[in-house]
Design an enzyme around this catalytic site. Structure first.
Site, PDB file in Angstrom:
ATOM      1  N   HIS A 125       0.830  -1.203   0.000  1.00 41.06           N
ATOM      2  CA  HIS A 125       0.000   0.000   0.000  1.00 41.06           C
ATOM      3  C   HIS A 125       0.870   1.261   0.000  1.00 41.06           C
ATOM      4  CE1 HIS A 125      -2.330  -3.306   1.663  1.00 41.06           C
ATOM      5  NE2 HIS A 125      -3.416  -2.680   1.297  1.00 41.06           N
ATOM      6  N   GLY A 127      -3.714  -4.242  11.355  1.00 39.77           N
ATOM      7  CA  GLY A 127      -4.120  -4.641  10.013  1.00 39.77           C
ATOM      8  C   GLY A 127      -5.626  -4.793   9.983  1.00 39.77           C
ATOM      9  N   PRO A 128      -6.176  -5.591  10.912  1.00 44.02           N
ATOM     10  CA  PRO A 128      -7.636  -5.583  11.050  1.00 44.02           C
ATOM     11  C   PRO A 128      -8.032  -4.182  11.565  1.00 44.02           C
ATOM     12  CG  PRO A 128      -6.674  -7.534  12.080  1.00 44.02           C
ATOM     13  CD  PRO A 128      -5.546  -6.579  11.798  1.00 44.02           C
ATOM     14  N   GLY A 170     -10.696   3.781   7.550  1.00 43.86           N
ATOM     15  CA  GLY A 170     -11.184   2.441   7.910  1.00 43.86           C
ATOM     16  C   GLY A 170     -11.203   2.242   9.418  1.00 43.86           C
ATOM     17  N   HIS A 191      -4.331   3.184  -3.265  1.00 43.48           N
ATOM     18  CA  HIS A 191      -4.460   2.555  -1.949  1.00 43.48           C
ATOM     19  C   HIS A 191      -3.662   1.265  -1.792  1.00 43.48           C
ATOM     20  CE1 HIS A 191      -6.216   0.634   1.550  1.00 43.48           C
ATOM     21  NE2 HIS A 191      -6.407  -0.412   0.771  1.00 43.48           N
ATOM     22  N   ARG A 235     -18.713 -19.955  38.214  1.00 43.96           N
ATOM     23  CA  ARG A 235     -18.506 -18.497  38.128  1.00 43.96           C
ATOM     24  C   ARG A 235     -18.323 -17.910  39.531  1.00 43.96           C
ATOM     25  NH1 ARG A 235     -24.360 -15.521  37.624  1.00 43.96           N
ATOM     26  NH2 ARG A 235     -25.559 -17.159  38.641  1.00 43.96           N
ATOM     27  N   GLU A 295     -18.025  -5.338  24.106  1.00 40.04           N
ATOM     28  CA  GLU A 295     -17.150  -6.508  24.170  1.00 40.04           C
ATOM     29  C   GLU A 295     -15.972  -6.401  23.202  1.00 40.04           C
ATOM     30  OE1 GLU A 295     -20.414  -6.628  23.677  1.00 40.04           O
ATOM     31  OE2 GLU A 295     -21.264  -7.621  25.442  1.00 40.04           O
ATOM     32  N   HIS A 304     -29.092 -16.543  24.178  1.00 40.32           N
ATOM     33  CA  HIS A 304     -28.093 -16.422  25.239  1.00 40.32           C
ATOM     34  C   HIS A 304     -27.396 -17.746  25.546  1.00 40.32           C
ATOM     35  CE1 HIS A 304     -29.732 -12.506  25.631  1.00 40.32           C
ATOM     36  NE2 HIS A 304     -29.143 -12.241  26.795  1.00 40.32           N
TER      37      HIS A 304
HETATM   38  C1  LIG Z   1     -11.501  -5.146   9.703  1.00 42.16           C
HETATM   39  C2  LIG Z   1     -10.957  -4.933   8.325  1.00 42.16           C
HETATM   40  N1  LIG Z   1     -11.800  -4.980   7.288  1.00 42.16           N
HETATM   41  C3  LIG Z   1     -11.333  -4.837   6.033  1.00 42.16           C
HETATM   42  C4  LIG Z   1      -9.996  -4.650   5.802  1.00 42.16           C
HETATM   43  C5  LIG Z   1      -9.458  -4.575   4.385  1.00 42.16           C
HETATM   44  N2  LIG Z   1      -8.976  -3.204   4.145  1.00 42.16           N
HETATM   45  C6  LIG Z   1      -7.681  -2.894   4.183  1.00 42.16           C
HETATM   46  S1  LIG Z   1      -7.419  -1.268   3.978  1.00 42.16           S
HETATM   47  C7  LIG Z   1      -9.067  -0.974   3.772  1.00 42.16           C
HETATM   48  C8  LIG Z   1      -9.635   0.400   3.574  1.00 42.16           C
HETATM   49  C9  LIG Z   1      -8.656   1.404   3.519  1.00 42.16           C
HETATM   50  O1  LIG Z   1      -9.171   2.678   3.572  1.00 42.16           O
HETATM   51  P1  LIG Z   1      -8.495   3.674   4.583  1.00 42.16           P
HETATM   52  O2  LIG Z   1      -8.641   3.157   5.940  1.00 42.16           O
HETATM   53  O3  LIG Z   1      -9.044   5.026   4.313  1.00 42.16           O
HETATM   54  O4  LIG Z   1      -6.958   3.628   4.206  1.00 42.16           O
HETATM   55  P2  LIG Z   1      -6.269   4.370   2.984  1.00 42.16           P
HETATM   56  O5  LIG Z   1      -7.141   4.168   1.795  1.00 42.16           O
HETATM   57  O6  LIG Z   1      -6.180   5.773   3.395  1.00 42.16           O
HETATM   58  O7  LIG Z   1      -4.952   3.702   2.841  1.00 42.16           O
HETATM   59  C10 LIG Z   1      -9.781  -2.139   3.875  1.00 42.16           C
HETATM   60  C11 LIG Z   1     -11.254  -2.211   3.719  1.00 42.16           C
HETATM   61  C12 LIG Z   1      -9.157  -4.621   6.919  1.00 42.16           C
HETATM   62  N3  LIG Z   1      -7.838  -4.455   6.811  1.00 42.16           N
HETATM   63  N4  LIG Z   1      -9.656  -4.743   8.171  1.00 42.16           N
END
Ligand SMILES: Cc1ncc(C[n+]2csc(CCOP(=O)(O)OP(=O)(O)O)c2C)c(N)n1
Length: 685
Positions: free
Chosen positions: A39, A127-128, A169, A274, A369, A423, A485
């Site tokens: 990226h 990353g997530p 994101g 991107h 518990r 959570e 539940h």
């Molecule tokens: C929870 C999650 N869902 C989806 C993705 C896949 N993903 C990677 S970057 C991105 C979007 C990027 O947009 P932004 O956050 O604005 O970053 P930029 O374009 O500025 O690099 C997605 C959907 C991820 N990394 N994590």
């Protein structure tokens, strides 16, 4: 003469700054281009603000990346990690240029997203999207709690900031609202988020799906918010960071208008910047446009490197100054200083697990518990670093440390966390607390809602973070609340996470043993899975091997008479162990010799030697598993010759004992299944 000197002193710094920023930009661009994946857009757009932070305020020592009082920097937008690796390289962390050239390759220190423990200087795996931001909230909580515990008048030994670089994101993900709300409520004044507002995500312009007023949103959470229109204006960024630090009672969000793919003639401000390399030709055009030599790739001008490497001396000085503070603190408060060193190294104090509660049947049946709550009370009295809570279910999860107060803005010494009904953020905050070091954090909710926090649990396991989860209401036996539940697939789901240890104790004594394992485990997370309903207490005089058996994952609780042939092994977990014991007695009267194996942890059992496992589950002897959860997975833990009384549909609303009966969790059914298995075995040639 005087005027030209003045002019050169004014001009020289920005020119050097520009050179440094472009160094970062093009290292990242070249990394992505060479790897042919990654990226480039975020690094090009955010290099200037990252430089402003790293050059002007971030407190770090590249030669000792784990120095306790460093500022934390989390790249929540982990996909932009080429920028982070470039920063780590130029400032002198153990990330040589050759590693940048091996971006995203097998075994490199520059994986496709930042990975904790893989690269010096990477504070968290990200990353997530959204996780890093919530981790940072946990780190800021840890800093605040440890400062309250250890700082003394005139002695400030815990005093650092937590900085985040986040993207659209990160802010779109719901976890940012959960964590943002919690951080605002907790008034975490030393948490500062730089938000790269570049208007672009993967599908195009953020107008497609993300139109709320982000500043107003975070202001409503109780944050201090600022906006910078020119993202490349490092003085503006530095001033905003200064203002953010001066705001001590609210976390800060600095919205910085940046341009994805900055400088790329055809890709700037487009989604094309991107997530794919710019391409050889576009790299050339971008370098030309920003006045950068087209060749060689990975070019680091000597002046830029020299400037960046001043970070080493700066970091050493900052650390040395802190070490002096520690020295004088140690002189004045030797015990407290030793305690500080102990918790920061994650060491347990001697005697922490002596005389833990021992339960007897005479005390009556008790829900696991509740036994967990009693165990927490004792452990927390010996381990001041224990800090935890629940997602608004403490009266049900028994996670409160009685008398320890709530961690709130007006009581930073409180040890009971109120995560709110959040959570997902709770899981990520717990990760951040562990990543910071100095605490043993835990968090609780109903087992069924562990699904809401699965992403951070997965990261805890991936990163070997010793987080403890307290999951109660662990089966359909929780009853009247009904199928919404009643957990069914959660147990197997948790067990399927590599590195997660799941423990479902059968009674109060196994619960104590499970907590002992959880506290001692350094390699990764532990999920304690506990009953809502009362269960009988296993008599330690009859089952003296229980305390040693639980750490082995599975052990023989009640055996066939010595010397007699074993007909069947009944494996049970949690509350079903008691059914298995009753069934064993009934089967004995029917001439069937059964062994009962309590298996609180399939994960720990799988780690034992073949010899041990074959001793407990002798090959060739039929196995009947009794567990009120999805049957999937058992075969892989214990082998082929097996039947399972499990729950492979959703539950139902009725009193727990009635539900259990309808789903086959009765002594009668266990005996019936046993006889049917034994008949089949006999009929086989
Ligand atoms: C929870 C999650 N869902 C989806 C993705 C896949 N993903 C990677 S970057 C991105 C979007 C990027 O947009 P932004 O956050 O604005 O970053 P930029 O374009 O500025 O690099 C997605 C959907 C991820 N990394 N994590």
């Amino acid at each position: 003469m005087a005027s030209s000197m003045t002019q050169s002193t004014i001009l020289a710094p920005p020119a050097l700054d520009e050179l440094c920023i472009n160094t970062l930009r093009f290292l990242a661009v070249d990394m992505v281009q060479k790897a042919n994946s990654g990226h480039p857009g975020l690094p090009l757009g955010s290099a200037a603000m990252a430089y402003a932070l790293w050059d002007r305020s971030l407190k770090f020592n590249p030669r000792d990346p784990l120095w306790p009082d460093r500022d934390r920097f989390i790249l929540s937008a982990g996909h932009g990690c080429a920028l982070l690796y470039a920063l780590l390289h130029v400032t002198g962390f153990g990330v040589p240029l050759a590693e940048l050239a091996r971006f995203r390759q097998w075994g490199s220190r520059t994986p496709g997203h930042p990975e904790y423990r893989q690269t010096p200087g990477v504070e968290a795996t990200t990353g997530p999207l959204g996780q890093g931001l919530a981790n940072a909230v946990g780190m800021a909580i840890a800093e605040t709690a440890l400062a309250a515990r250890f700082n003394r008048p005139g002695h400030s030994i815990v005093n650092h900031y937590t900085y985040v670089l986040a993207s659209d994101g990160d802010l779109e993900e719901g976890i940012s609202s959960e964590a943002g709300s919690e951080a605002g409520h907790l008034r975490l004044g030393k948490l500062i988020v730089l938000y790269a507002d570049n208007h672009i995500t993967i599908e195009g312009n953020t107008e497609l799906a993300f139109t709320e007023d982000r500043m107003a949103r975070f202001a409503a959470f109780g944050w201090h918010v600022q906006r910078i229109e020119a993202g490349n204006d490092i003085n503006a960024v530095a001033s905003a960071l200064q203002a953010a630090r001066e705001e001590t009672t609210r976390p800060s969000l600095i919205l910085v208008r940046t341009h994805i793919g900055f400088g790329s003639p055809h890709k700037q401000d487009t989604a094309a910047a991107h997530g794919e390399p710019l391409g050889v030709e576009e790299v050339r055009l971008t370098k030309e446009r920003l006045g950068w030599p087209v060749a060689p790739p990975f070019y680091v001008p000597a002046e830029a490197l020299e400037h960046f490497r001043k970070a080493i001396a700066r970091g050493r000085a900052a650390q040395a100054e802190w070490e002096l503070r520690i020295e004088s603190f140690t002189q004045e408060y030797p015990d407290l200083a030793a305690e500080f060193q102990r918790v920061m190294h994650g060491k347990l104090p001697p005697g922490w697990d002596t005389d833990l509660p021992a339960f007897t049947p005479a005390g009556g049946s008790i829900a696991t518990r509740v036994a967990s709550g009693k165990t927490i009370a004792v452990l927390a009295s010996r381990l001041p670093e224990m800090m935890g809570g629940s997602a608004d279910l403490a009266p049900s999860t028994f996670t409160n440390i009685n008398g320890a107060g709530s961690f709130e803005p007006d009581n930073r010494a409180g040890r009971n966390m109120h995560f709110g009904i959040r959570e997902h953020a709770m899981g990520a905050i717990l990760n951040g607390m562990v990543l910071h070091r100095g605490l043993i954090p835990y968090g609780g909710t109903f087992l069924v809602f562990s699904d809401y926090m699965r992403p951070p649990m997965r990261l805890a396991a991936m990163n070997g973070l010793p987080v403890i989860y307290v999951f109660t209401h662990d089966s359909i036996a929780m009853g009247e609340d009904g199928p919404t539940h009643q957990p069914v697939e959660q147990l197997v789901g948790l067990r399927s996470i590599p590195g997660m240890v799941v423990l479902r104790p059968a009674d109060a004594n196994e619960t104590v043993a499970a907590w002992r394992i959880a506290i001692a485990r350094e390699e990764g997370p532990v999920a304690l899975v506990l009953t809502r309903q009362r269960v009988p207490v296993l008599d330690l005089t009859i089952h003296p091997n229980l305390p040693e058996g639980v750490p082995l994952g599975g052990y023989t609780l009640a055996d066939a008479p010595p010397g007699e042939r074993l007909d069947i092994v009944l494996i049970a977990t949690g509350s079903e162990v008691h059914l298995a014991l009753d069934a064993r007695d009934r089967l004995a009267s029917e001439g069937v010799r059964a062994r009962v194996v309590s298996m609180p942890s399939t994960d720990l059992f799988a780690m034992q030697s073949d010899e041990y496992r074959n001793k407990i589950l002798p090959p060739g002897v039929p196995l009947l598993v009794i567990e009120a959860g999805a049957s999937l997975g058992w075969r892989s833990y214990v082998g082929p010759q097996i039947a399972v009384i499990g729950v492979d549909s959703f539950g139902a609303s009725a009193p727990g004992s009635v539900v259990m009966q309808y789903y086959g969790f009765t002594v009668e059914n266990i005996c019936k299944q046993t006889h049917s298995m034994l008949r089949q075995v006999k009929e086989k040639p």
